[in-house]
Scaffold this motif. Structure first.
Motif: not given
Length: 462
Positions: A307-321, A323-332
């Motif tokens: 659940a924590l990982v999903l919340v963090l991923a959601g936060g990244v999508f809020v702060l970034a576009s 496409g950028g969020a998908a690339i960043g989270l995918g890289t990590a």
């Protein structure tokens, strides 16, 4: 992008990597060392049940007197070592230990309020006695009594039965005649011999019993039956078929009771184990309860971290576009999965060298168990890496307008620019005449002119 947003994305990324790594390992632990099915299956694959069976066989052989059955009782067919191998088998160990493992896990994980472990060796001893009885045979000829040897020879064939009987009677009649001053007829010798055998029946039974080792108890009945069979055969009261049936039946009963007596007295197998949580001392019980609470709580950790990982991923999508969020989270995700998978491969290769201090007898089994755990971690990590690569591909596609068409990654237009863009071009406005200047409908004009022609006709008539 503002400095605060950059800092926020950086912090979210670090926590995301740590959380994803921890969640991956927690899920692997929940699926392996904290899963009773995995433990029992891996123990089987690692040969742990075979090791336990071998240890029990060695313990039973060490505790058995005279390395097995009494030497004075000649039972042929199965030696004690073979008996242990056929009785204390890997399958028996598995049947006993798998329920015990399941009970331990049920207690530690809070699914059971009590801990109960039972290893039943009574059944083991019964099975051993049955196996030895079925596959063994009493060697009457090896007993320290000539009459027992005669019984053995007489069962070989009808001719041998008659020959042994005739030889015995001839020898005994000669002894009777030598012990008598007057000459006896054949019928008198026969009668004297029969009387002697009948009168000495109980003595002969006692002599047969004395040939059985004292360590064997409960065999008086079959021994007396063997003695009676010998007396009846020498008296000529039974034929070969009846004699053989009686001797074989009494021999089987003697073997069975002798084996049972041995197992009851010697008890070559370990005692049955019955263990419950009530047998644990108070101090150790507190430690066990603490461990139980910790393991029960740990079962929620994989879900919480997920659940924590999903919340963090959601936060990244809020702060970034997107496409950028998908690339960043995918890289990590790809880095976490690929890195963990690489570490597990290295550990699998280095395990034998890392465990050199462990005795050779169990090192192979331990290596097998640890490699099974690492296999689970590797598979999960490889899947994470694949998911990360897929997320990167989606992010690139979004940025190139291959997904989410309309340029969702582009910054929104300035409001003033948007207003100007919606203003119509004067040339385009002039090209579309207003509805008031449209060409009149011919039908309408005709309809309007008809009253005028009617008026003109009326004027001419006037």
């Amino acid at each position: 992008m503002g400095i605060l947003r950059i800092i926020g994305l950086g912090l979210l990324g670090v926590v995301f990597v740590v959380g994803l790594t921890t969640a991956n390992l927690a899920v692997a632990a929940d699926r392996t060392v904290l899963n009773d099915d995995f433990v029992t299956d891996t123990a089987d694959d690692a040969g742990l049940y075979a090791l336990i069976a071998e240890e029990l066989r060695e313990e039973a052989a060490a505790d058995a007197p005279d390395d097995g059955l009494p030497d004075e009782l000649p039972i042929e067919g199965v030696d004690f070592e073979t008996l242990l191998e056929e009785t204390i088998t890997e399958d028996w160990v598995r049947e006993q230990f798998e329920p015990a493992i399941e009970n331990v896990f049920a207690f530690l994980q809070g699914d059971s309020d009590s801990l109960e472990i039972t290893i039943d060796t009574d059944e083991l001893q019964n099975n051993a006695a049955t196996t030895l009885t079925e596959e063994s045979e009493l060697d009457l000829g090896a007993l320290p009594d000539e009459r027992a040897a005669q019984l053995d020879r007489m069962t070989e064939s009808p001719d041998q039965f008659a020959a042994e009987r005739d030889q015995f009677r001839t020898e005994q009649k000669t002894q009777i005649q030598d012990a008598t001053d007057e000459e006896l007829s054949e019928s008198e010798l026969e009668a004297a011999l029969d009387d002697q055998l009948t009168d000495n029946r109980e003595t002969i039974q006692s002599q047969f019993t004395a040939a059985i080792p004292p360590a064997v108890s409960g065999v008086d009945e079959p021994v007396e039956t063997l003695a009676d069979a010998w007396v009846d055969a020498m008296l000529g009261e039974v034929d070969y078929e009846a004699f053989t049936t009686t001797v074989e039946g009494a021999s089987d009963t003697l073997t069975e009771r002798a084996v049972k007596s041995f197992f009851e007295e010697a008890a070559p197998f370990p005692d049955s184990i019955e263990f419950t949580d009530d047998d644990i001392p108070a101090e150790e019980r507190e430690d066990l309860d603490t461990a139980r609470d910790a393991i029960s709580a740990f079962s929620l950790v994989p879900f919480a971290l997920g659940a924590l990982v999903l919340v963090l991923a959601g936060g990244v999508f809020v702060l970034a576009s997107p496409g950028g969020a998908a690339i960043g989270l995918g890289t990590a995700t790809a880095l976490v999965g690929g890195g963990t998978a690489g570490v597990t491969l290295v550990l699998q290769e280095e395990l034998p060298a890392l465990l050199t201090a462990i005795p050779d007898a169990v090192r192979g089994s331990i290596v097998t168990v640890l490699r099974a755990i690492l296999d689970v971690v590797f598979i999960q990590s490889a899947l994470l890496a694949a998911v990360g690569m897929a997320a990167i591909a989606v992010g690139v596609a979004v940025r190139r307008d291959l997904l989410l068409a309309g340029g969702v990654d582009e910054a929104p237009e300035d409001p003033e620019t948007a207003t100007e863009s919606t203003t119509s071009d004067p040339v385009e406005d002039a090209s579309t005449p207003p509805e008031e200047e449209s060409t009149p409908n011919p039908t309408t004009e005709t309809d309007t002119a008809e009253p005028d022609s009617t008026d003109d006709t009326s004027d001419e008539r006037d």
